[in-house]
Design an enzyme around this catalytic site. Sequence first.
Site, PDB file in Angstrom:
ATOM      1  N   TYR A 188       0.823  -1.145   0.005  1.00  0.00           N
ATOM      2  CA  TYR A 188       0.029   0.062  -0.003  1.00  0.00           C
ATOM      3  C   TYR A 188       0.997   1.314   0.134  1.00  0.00           C
ATOM      4  O   TYR A 188       0.618   1.940   0.795  1.00  0.00           O
ATOM      5  CB  TYR A 188      -1.131  -0.081   1.116  1.00  0.00           C
ATOM      6  CG  TYR A 188      -2.014  -1.098   1.406  1.00  0.00           C
ATOM      7  CD1 TYR A 188      -3.310  -1.071   0.419  1.00  0.00           C
ATOM      8  CD2 TYR A 188      -1.866  -2.361   2.165  1.00  0.00           C
ATOM      9  CE1 TYR A 188      -4.039  -1.996   0.514  1.00  0.00           C
ATOM     10  CE2 TYR A 188      -2.696  -3.141   2.058  1.00  0.00           C
ATOM     11  CZ  TYR A 188      -3.862  -3.165   1.237  1.00  0.00           C
ATOM     12  OH  TYR A 188      -4.827  -3.998   1.139  1.00  0.00           O
ATOM     13  N   HIS A 189       1.730   1.222  -0.867  1.00  0.00           N
ATOM     14  CA  HIS A 189       2.471   2.484  -1.117  1.00  0.00           C
ATOM     15  C   HIS A 189       3.294   2.585  -2.593  1.00  0.00           C
ATOM     16  O   HIS A 189       3.452   1.397  -3.360  1.00  0.00           O
ATOM     17  CB  HIS A 189       3.669   2.549  -0.049  1.00  0.00           C
ATOM     18  CG  HIS A 189       4.562   1.398   0.142  1.00  0.00           C
ATOM     19  ND1 HIS A 189       4.525   0.376   0.901  1.00  0.00           N
ATOM     20  CD2 HIS A 189       5.526   1.160  -0.469  1.00  0.00           C
ATOM     21  CE1 HIS A 189       5.339  -0.630   0.715  1.00  0.00           C
ATOM     22  NE2 HIS A 189       6.120  -0.089  -0.435  1.00  0.00           N
ATOM     23  N   ALA A 190       4.160   3.709  -2.634  1.00  0.00           N
ATOM     24  CA  ALA A 190       4.805   3.870  -3.892  1.00  0.00           C
ATOM     25  C   ALA A 190       6.422   4.239  -3.337  1.00  0.00           C
ATOM     26  O   ALA A 190       6.159   4.899  -2.163  1.00  0.00           O
ATOM     27  CB  ALA A 190       4.231   4.765  -4.777  1.00  0.00           C
TER      28      ALA A 190
END
Length: 133
Positions: free
Chosen positions: A48-50
Amino acid sequence: MGYKKVDFKTLGDERGSLIALEKDYNIPFNVNRVYYIFDTKDGVRRGYHAHIKLKQMAVCVKGSCTFVLDDGKKREEISLDTPNHGLLIEGLIWREMYGFSEDCVLVVLASEHYDEDDYIRDYEKFIKVIHEQ
Ligand code: T46
């Protein structure tokens, strides 16, 4: 594209198999950090991230798991289930991981030291940054 699945050459003989990960041969960045994810509980979804700058190569050296990769326009799933496949993530890509088998050991080679400031952990912010590029 920002990510791609890569094949590693398996070196083997009658004793078994060996794969070498080596800068400029099959790893296109300086490796400054290695981490591994294991003992993942049933039903867990991670990521759930970049990342803004980080380049990574993820290899499921044991078991299997699936990555969801999102470049802001489309979502794709890539499953890793063999040590001779790697997932190279180089661009601004939102990632989630799920479907970890009980025996999964996911090894990740990273171009930079751990830096929380390199993470975008909010999806709306990720989309905004994509549009600003
Ligand atoms: C990624 C995906 C594939 C550290 O202290 N040092 C580290 O090098 C890492 C990777 C994490 N941490 C700490 C930060 C958190 O308190 O370990 C905890 C778990 O990390 P996180 O919630 O970011 O884990 P994932 O599985 O969601 O994401 C990880 C990587 O962080 C990330 O870069 O691309 O795996």
